[in-house]
Design an enzyme around this catalytic site. Structure first.
Site, PDB file in Angstrom:
ATOM      1  N   HIS A  17       0.886  -0.973   0.363  1.00 34.54           N
ATOM      2  CA  HIS A  17       0.291   0.184  -0.392  1.00 34.54           C
ATOM      3  C   HIS A  17       0.404   1.341  -0.561  1.00 34.54           C
ATOM      4  CE1 HIS A  17      -3.144  -3.035   1.702  1.00 34.54           C
ATOM      5  NE2 HIS A  17      -3.461  -2.553   1.059  1.00 34.54           N
ATOM      6  N   LYS A  41     -16.390  -7.127   5.492  1.00 35.37           N
ATOM      7  CA  LYS A  41     -15.264  -7.441   6.242  1.00 35.37           C
ATOM      8  C   LYS A  41     -15.220  -7.324   7.531  1.00 35.37           C
ATOM      9  CE  LYS A  41     -11.485  -7.498   2.265  1.00 35.37           C
ATOM     10  NZ  LYS A  41     -10.831  -6.781   1.935  1.00 35.37           N
ATOM     11  N   ARG A  90      -1.923  -5.464  -8.748  1.00 36.72           N
ATOM     12  CA  ARG A  90      -0.726  -6.055  -7.898  1.00 36.72           C
ATOM     13  C   ARG A  90      -0.659  -7.049  -9.191  1.00 36.72           C
ATOM     14  NH1 ARG A  90      -3.485  -8.096  -2.672  1.00 36.72           N
ATOM     15  NH2 ARG A  90      -5.399  -7.202  -3.874  1.00 36.72           N
TER      16      ARG A  90
HETATM   17  N1  COA Z   1      -0.901  -4.290  -1.639  1.00 39.18           N
HETATM   18  C1  COA Z   1      -0.819  -5.131  -0.569  1.00 39.18           C
HETATM   19  N2  COA Z   1      -2.325  -5.611  -0.364  1.00 39.18           N
HETATM   20  C2  COA Z   1      -2.714  -4.914  -1.249  1.00 39.18           C
HETATM   21  C3  COA Z   1      -2.601  -3.995  -1.815  1.00 39.18           C
HETATM   22  C4  COA Z   1      -1.277  -3.275  -2.051  1.00 39.18           C
HETATM   23  N3  COA Z   1      -0.847  -2.507  -2.942  1.00 39.18           N
HETATM   24  N4  COA Z   1      -3.668  -3.252  -2.714  1.00 39.18           N
HETATM   25  C5  COA Z   1      -4.872  -4.217  -2.596  1.00 39.18           C
HETATM   26  N5  COA Z   1      -4.138  -4.517  -1.681  1.00 39.18           N
HETATM   27  C6  COA Z   1      -5.085  -6.463  -0.638  1.00 39.18           C
HETATM   28  C7  COA Z   1      -5.559  -5.200   0.476  1.00 39.18           C
HETATM   29  O1  COA Z   1      -4.594  -5.946   1.733  1.00 39.18           O
HETATM   30  C8  COA Z   1      -6.843  -6.452   1.067  1.00 39.18           C
HETATM   31  O2  COA Z   1      -6.210  -7.771   1.702  1.00 39.18           O
HETATM   32  P1  COA Z   1      -7.078  -8.501   2.140  1.00 39.18           P
HETATM   33  O3  COA Z   1      -8.803  -8.778   1.693  1.00 39.18           O
HETATM   34  O4  COA Z   1      -6.619 -10.162   2.145  1.00 39.18           O
HETATM   35  O5  COA Z   1      -6.996  -7.753   3.179  1.00 39.18           O
HETATM   36  C9  COA Z   1      -7.227  -6.474  -0.802  1.00 39.18           C
HETATM   37  O6  COA Z   1      -6.210  -6.207  -1.259  1.00 39.18           O
HETATM   38  C10 COA Z   1      -8.271  -6.456  -0.727  1.00 39.18           C
HETATM   39  O7  COA Z   1      -8.287  -4.122  -0.912  1.00 39.18           O
HETATM   40  P2  COA Z   1      -8.828  -3.559  -0.143  1.00 39.18           P
HETATM   41  O8  COA Z   1      -7.740  -2.029  -1.498  1.00 39.18           O
HETATM   42  O9  COA Z   1      -8.422  -2.734   1.027  1.00 39.18           O
HETATM   43  O10 COA Z   1      -9.761  -3.377  -1.292  1.00 39.18           O
HETATM   44  P3  COA Z   1     -11.194  -4.093   0.048  1.00 39.18           P
HETATM   45  O11 COA Z   1     -11.766  -4.362  -1.356  1.00 39.18           O
HETATM   46  O12 COA Z   1     -10.884  -3.918   1.020  1.00 39.18           O
HETATM   47  O13 COA Z   1     -12.093  -2.660  -0.494  1.00 39.18           O
HETATM   48  C11 COA Z   1     -13.480  -0.363  -1.081  1.00 39.18           C
HETATM   49  C12 COA Z   1     -12.879  -1.348  -1.491  1.00 39.18           C
HETATM   50  C13 COA Z   1     -13.295  -0.620   0.301  1.00 39.18           C
HETATM   51  C14 COA Z   1     -12.814   0.631  -1.901  1.00 39.18           C
HETATM   52  C15 COA Z   1     -14.472  -0.718  -1.372  1.00 39.18           C
HETATM   53  O14 COA Z   1     -14.925  -1.432  -0.979  1.00 39.18           O
HETATM   54  C16 COA Z   1     -15.173   0.577  -1.438  1.00 39.18           C
HETATM   55  O15 COA Z   1     -15.051   1.594  -1.824  1.00 39.18           O
HETATM   56  N6  COA Z   1     -16.719   0.303  -0.656  1.00 39.18           N
HETATM   57  C17 COA Z   1     -17.462   1.828  -0.250  1.00 39.18           C
HETATM   58  C18 COA Z   1     -19.058   0.988  -0.718  1.00 39.18           C
HETATM   59  C19 COA Z   1     -19.305   1.210  -2.245  1.00 39.18           C
HETATM   60  O16 COA Z   1     -18.772   2.537  -2.226  1.00 39.18           O
HETATM   61  N7  COA Z   1     -19.560   1.032  -3.255  1.00 39.18           N
HETATM   62  C20 COA Z   1     -19.128   1.000  -4.436  1.00 39.18           C
HETATM   63  C21 COA Z   1     -17.680   0.244  -5.324  1.00 39.18           C
HETATM   64  S1  COA Z   1     -18.798  -0.161  -6.739  1.00 39.18           S
END
Ligand code: COA
Length: 158
Positions: A17, A41, A90
């Site tokens: 990140h 989550k 990634r």
């Molecule tokens: N390096 C390491 N890990 C990474 C990474 C990076 N550069 N980029 C992503 N990851 C990993 C994260 O650690 C996470 O791992 P885990 O699932 O094992 O815990 C996974 O990839 C997902 O990453 P994250 O970026 O946290 O995305 P998410 O899917 O959890 O959340 C939101 C995404 C919060 C942005 C999205 O759900 C959201 O916008 N929610 C709000 C509601 C909304 O507007 N919904 C409509 C969207 S269409």
């Protein structure tokens, strides 16, 4: 003044990140790293803990602010005056989910652009779940997470 948000769960923030955030700070005037709270989550760390780890880990980044949000990410982007949303790619396996999310966000608000950045390839296989698992098993994760996260995980899994 071009501001973007970088939303995520950050449970916990990893060096992957931080790599994306660093790239974003080189492209935009201001980057708001924003923690999604009340998501589907069940995070290991509380909202406050995730925010604190980000604040500590990013204290040397000049044009970065930390925030949190509930609800729609595009609404949050508007509220903070951002022109776009940063997401990291990634590997090809990230693409489909990210593509769907980017297109849905564009449908919801076409003013907010999604920008994809690729972290260094050494972080391709990194994610927060793996880090949590490794930390619970007391593996050495020092090359994958910043110091404040290492300390927080050590405390969690004493
Ligand atoms: N390096 C390491 N890990 C990474 C990474 C990076 N550069 N980029 C992503 N990851 C990993 C994260 O650690 C996470 O791992 P885990 O699932 O094992 O815990 C996974 O990839 C997902 O990453 P994250 O970026 O946290 O995305 P998410 O899917 O959890 O959340 C939101 C995404 C919060 C942005 C999205 O759900 C959201 O916008 N929610 C709000 C509601 C909304 O507007 N919904 C409509 C969207 S269409």
């Amino acid at each position: 003044m071009r501001k973007v948000i970088y939303p995520g769960t950050f449970d916990p923030v990893t060096n992957g990140h931080l790599d994306v955030i660093k790239r974003a700070t080189e492209l935009f005037d201001s980057v708001v790293v924003t923690v999604a709270v009340n998501i589907s989550k069940t995070p290991l760390f509380t909202n406050e803990e995730r925010l604190d780890m980000l604040k500590e880990s990013l204290k040397d980044f000049k044009n970065v602010k930390i925030d949190s949000f509930e609800g729609l990410v595009v609404e949050h982007a508007h509220q903070v005056g951002a022109v776009g949303i940063i997401r990291g790619l990634r590997a090809v396996s990230d693409f489909e989910y990210e593509f769907q999310m980017a297109l849905m966000n564009r449908k919801l608000d076409s003013d907010i652009k999604t920008v994809f950045l690729m972290p260094h390839e050494k972080y391709t296989y990194l994610n927060s779940s793996l880090i949590r698992n490794l930390a619970e098993l007391h593996a050495d994760i020092s090359e994958f997470v910043p110091e404040p996260v290492l300390d927080a995980l050590k405390t969690k899994f004493k």
